[in-house]
Design a protein around this motif. Structure first.
Motif, PDB file in Angstrom:
ATOM      1  N   LYS A  92      -0.006  -6.951 -11.620  1.00  0.00           N
ATOM      2  CA  LYS A  92      -0.832  -5.742 -11.532  1.00  0.00           C
ATOM      3  C   LYS A  92       0.008  -4.476 -11.365  1.00  0.00           C
ATOM      4  CE  LYS A  92      -4.933  -8.060  -9.633  1.00  0.00           C
ATOM      5  NZ  LYS A  92      -4.819  -9.244 -10.367  1.00  0.00           N
ATOM      6  N   GLY A  93       1.338  -4.637 -11.382  1.00  0.00           N
ATOM      7  CA  GLY A  93       2.237  -3.493 -11.323  1.00  0.00           C
ATOM      8  C   GLY A  93       2.411  -2.873  -9.942  1.00  0.00           C
ATOM      9  N   LEU A  94       2.194  -3.669  -8.894  1.00  0.00           N
ATOM     10  CA  LEU A  94       2.314  -3.126  -7.536  1.00  0.00           C
ATOM     11  C   LEU A  94       3.537  -3.602  -6.793  1.00  0.00           C
ATOM     12  CD1 LEU A  94      -1.362  -3.287  -6.314  1.00  0.00           C
ATOM     13  CD2 LEU A  94      -0.060  -1.303  -6.985  1.00  0.00           C
ATOM     14  N   SER A  95       4.336  -4.385  -7.400  1.00  0.00           N
ATOM     15  CA  SER A  95       5.517  -4.882  -6.684  1.00  0.00           C
ATOM     16  C   SER A  95       6.749  -4.796  -7.544  1.00  0.00           C
ATOM     17  CB  SER A  95       5.268  -6.312  -6.237  1.00  0.00           C
ATOM     18  OG  SER A  95       6.366  -6.811  -5.538  1.00  0.00           O
TER      19      SER A  95
ATOM     20  N   ILE B 100       0.841  -1.197   0.000  1.00  0.00           N
ATOM     21  CA  ILE B 100       0.000   0.000   0.000  1.00  0.00           C
ATOM     22  C   ILE B 100       0.873   1.244   0.000  1.00  0.00           C
ATOM     23  CG2 ILE B 100      -1.737   1.305   1.286  1.00  0.00           C
ATOM     24  CD1 ILE B 100      -2.717  -1.413   2.428  1.00  0.00           C
ATOM     25  N   ALA B 101       1.905   1.250   0.833  1.00  0.00           N
ATOM     26  CA  ALA B 101       2.810   2.400   0.912  1.00  0.00           C
ATOM     27  C   ALA B 101       3.496   2.638  -0.430  1.00  0.00           C
ATOM     28  CB  ALA B 101       3.845   2.178   2.010  1.00  0.00           C
ATOM     29  N   ASN B 102       3.903   1.572  -1.090  1.00  0.00           N
ATOM     30  CA  ASN B 102       4.544   1.702  -2.401  1.00  0.00           C
ATOM     31  C   ASN B 102       3.565   2.271  -3.430  1.00  0.00           C
ATOM     32  OD1 ASN B 102       6.893   1.278  -4.088  1.00  0.00           O
ATOM     33  ND2 ASN B 102       5.705  -0.330  -5.084  1.00  0.00           N
ATOM     34  N   LYS B 103       2.320   1.813  -3.382  1.00  0.00           N
ATOM     35  CA  LYS B 103       1.287   2.336  -4.305  1.00  0.00           C
ATOM     36  C   LYS B 103       1.061   3.820  -4.054  1.00  0.00           C
ATOM     37  CE  LYS B 103      -2.821   1.723  -6.745  1.00  0.00           C
ATOM     38  NZ  LYS B 103      -2.559   2.758  -7.730  1.00  0.00           N
ATOM     39  N   ILE B 104       1.010   4.221  -2.795  1.00  0.00           N
ATOM     40  CA  ILE B 104       0.843   5.640  -2.465  1.00  0.00           C
ATOM     41  C   ILE B 104       2.011   6.447  -3.042  1.00  0.00           C
ATOM     42  CG2 ILE B 104       0.857   7.326  -0.571  1.00  0.00           C
ATOM     43  CD1 ILE B 104      -0.687   5.142   1.078  1.00  0.00           C
ATOM     44  N   GLY B 105       3.223   5.962  -2.791  1.00  0.00           N
ATOM     45  CA  GLY B 105       4.406   6.652  -3.311  1.00  0.00           C
ATOM     46  C   GLY B 105       4.393   6.765  -4.817  1.00  0.00           C
ATOM     47  N   LEU B 106       4.068   5.669  -5.503  1.00  0.00           N
ATOM     48  CA  LEU B 106       4.015   5.682  -6.972  1.00  0.00           C
ATOM     49  C   LEU B 106       2.962   6.661  -7.485  1.00  0.00           C
ATOM     50  CD1 LEU B 106       4.303   1.862  -7.778  1.00  0.00           C
ATOM     51  CD2 LEU B 106       5.942   3.640  -8.419  1.00  0.00           C
ATOM     52  N   ASP B 107       1.800   6.652  -6.863  1.00  0.00           N
ATOM     53  CA  ASP B 107       0.732   7.555  -7.316  1.00  0.00           C
ATOM     54  C   ASP B 107       1.105   9.018  -7.092  1.00  0.00           C
ATOM     55  OD1 ASP B 107      -0.604   5.282  -8.041  1.00  0.00           O
ATOM     56  OD2 ASP B 107      -2.245   5.498  -6.605  1.00  0.00           O
ATOM     57  N   LEU B 108       1.780   9.312  -6.001  1.00  0.00           N
ATOM     58  CA  LEU B 108       2.214  10.695  -5.761  1.00  0.00           C
ATOM     59  C   LEU B 108       3.291  11.109  -6.756  1.00  0.00           C
ATOM     60  CD1 LEU B 108       2.305  10.779  -1.852  1.00  0.00           C
ATOM     61  CD2 LEU B 108       0.658  11.927  -3.347  1.00  0.00           C
ATOM     62  N   VAL B 109       4.234  10.225  -7.011  1.00  0.00           N
ATOM     63  CA  VAL B 109       5.313  10.517  -7.958  1.00  0.00           C
ATOM     64  C   VAL B 109       4.744  10.740  -9.359  1.00  0.00           C
ATOM     65  CG1 VAL B 109       7.290   9.452  -9.154  1.00  0.00           C
ATOM     66  CG2 VAL B 109       7.161   9.392  -6.663  1.00  0.00           C
TER      67      VAL B 109
ATOM     68  N   GLU C 173      -7.846   1.464  -3.865  1.00  0.00           N
ATOM     69  CA  GLU C 173      -7.528   0.627  -5.026  1.00  0.00           C
ATOM     70  C   GLU C 173      -6.733  -0.593  -4.597  1.00  0.00           C
ATOM     71  OE1 GLU C 173      -5.530   2.896  -8.029  1.00  0.00           O
ATOM     72  OE2 GLU C 173      -7.380   3.878  -8.671  1.00  0.00           O
ATOM     73  N   TYR C 174      -5.788  -0.385  -3.695  1.00  0.00           N
ATOM     74  CA  TYR C 174      -5.006  -1.526  -3.240  1.00  0.00           C
ATOM     75  C   TYR C 174      -5.908  -2.544  -2.566  1.00  0.00           C
ATOM     76  CZ  TYR C 174      -1.852  -4.742  -1.242  1.00  0.00           C
ATOM     77  OH  TYR C 174      -1.249  -5.926  -0.945  1.00  0.00           O
ATOM     78  N   SER C 175      -6.843  -2.086  -1.759  1.00  0.00           N
ATOM     79  CA  SER C 175      -7.706  -3.036  -1.056  1.00  0.00           C
ATOM     80  C   SER C 175      -8.515  -3.863  -2.050  1.00  0.00           C
ATOM     81  CB  SER C 175      -8.621  -2.324  -0.061  1.00  0.00           C
ATOM     82  OG  SER C 175      -9.573  -1.530  -0.715  1.00  0.00           O
ATOM     83  N   ARG C 176      -8.977  -3.236  -3.129  1.00  0.00           N
ATOM     84  CA  ARG C 176      -9.698  -3.996  -4.163  1.00  0.00           C
ATOM     85  C   ARG C 176      -8.751  -4.958  -4.883  1.00  0.00           C
ATOM     86  NH1 ARG C 176     -12.270   0.879  -4.886  1.00  0.00           N
ATOM     87  NH2 ARG C 176     -10.991   1.468  -6.653  1.00  0.00           N
TER      88      ARG C 176
END
Length: 183
Positions: free
Chosen positions: A180-183, A11-20, A135-138
């Motif tokens: 899904k591009g999250l890792s 989740i933290a990585n997804k947040i970081g990616l979305d902010l970047v 989105e991550y939770s889904r």
């Protein structure tokens, strides 16, 4: 939905990616630093919930005779006690409100560190974080379902909860997240 410690890094990585990737945010640090701030907030929140859950289990244990005597639904009692203790601890347990609180806390910490600058409303940036958590939770639910289906078709029958099951599950889960591009 309950946040789990093993999901917090994703989740933290997804947040970081979305902010970047947001065009209206200037990033003054690395993706890793952004993700670390988000991870710290998520882990603190997860830990607070664990403490509340422990208090609830203690209450259930304390009242186990009454629960048994009156044939009360233990899960319903757990939820009732959890709502009560969460309220006393000023901890939000409804999913949308919890995501909102977490998003606000993560944004506040990131802004205090000077890691980002933006010229839009703070709400817009907070919504990016909120959306990433949702989105991550889904994606988590979909990925977990896919892994469970794959495990059902596994060569050997794995015993749920065993070390071997957990190892295979985690490996397959990470593969699903990579797809899904999250890792």
């Amino acid at each position: 939905m309950k946040l789990k410690a093993q999901h917090a890094p994703y989740i933290a990585n997804k947040i970081g990616l979305d902010l970047v990737n947001a065009s209206f945010i200037n990033i003054n640090t690395s993706l890793e630093s952004l993700s670390k701030v988000a991870l710290d907030c998520l882990m603190e929140n997860i830990q607070r919930e664990k403490v509340i859950d422990e208090k609830v289990r203690d209450l259930l244990e304390k009242h186990s005779n009454e629960i048994e005597d009156y044939r009360m639904d233990e899960r319903a009692m757990f939820r009732m006690f959890k709502r009560q203790i969460a309220s006393e601890e000023n901890f939000t347990i409804t999913w949308d409100d919890r995501c909102s609180d977490l998003s606000h806390e993560i944004l506040s910490r990131i802004c205090k560190t000077g890691f980002i600058d933006f010229k839009v409303s703070e709400v817009v940036v907070k919504n990016i974080i909120h959306k990433a958590i949702n989105e991550y939770s889904r994606i988590y639910e979909q990925s977990e379902e896919a892994v469970i289906e794959r495990l059902k078709k596994h060569k050997r029958k794995l015993v749920y909860g065993s070390d071997e099951y957990e190892i295979v599950f985690n490996k397959l889960y990470e593969e699903e997240l990579r797809k899904k591009g999250l890792s």
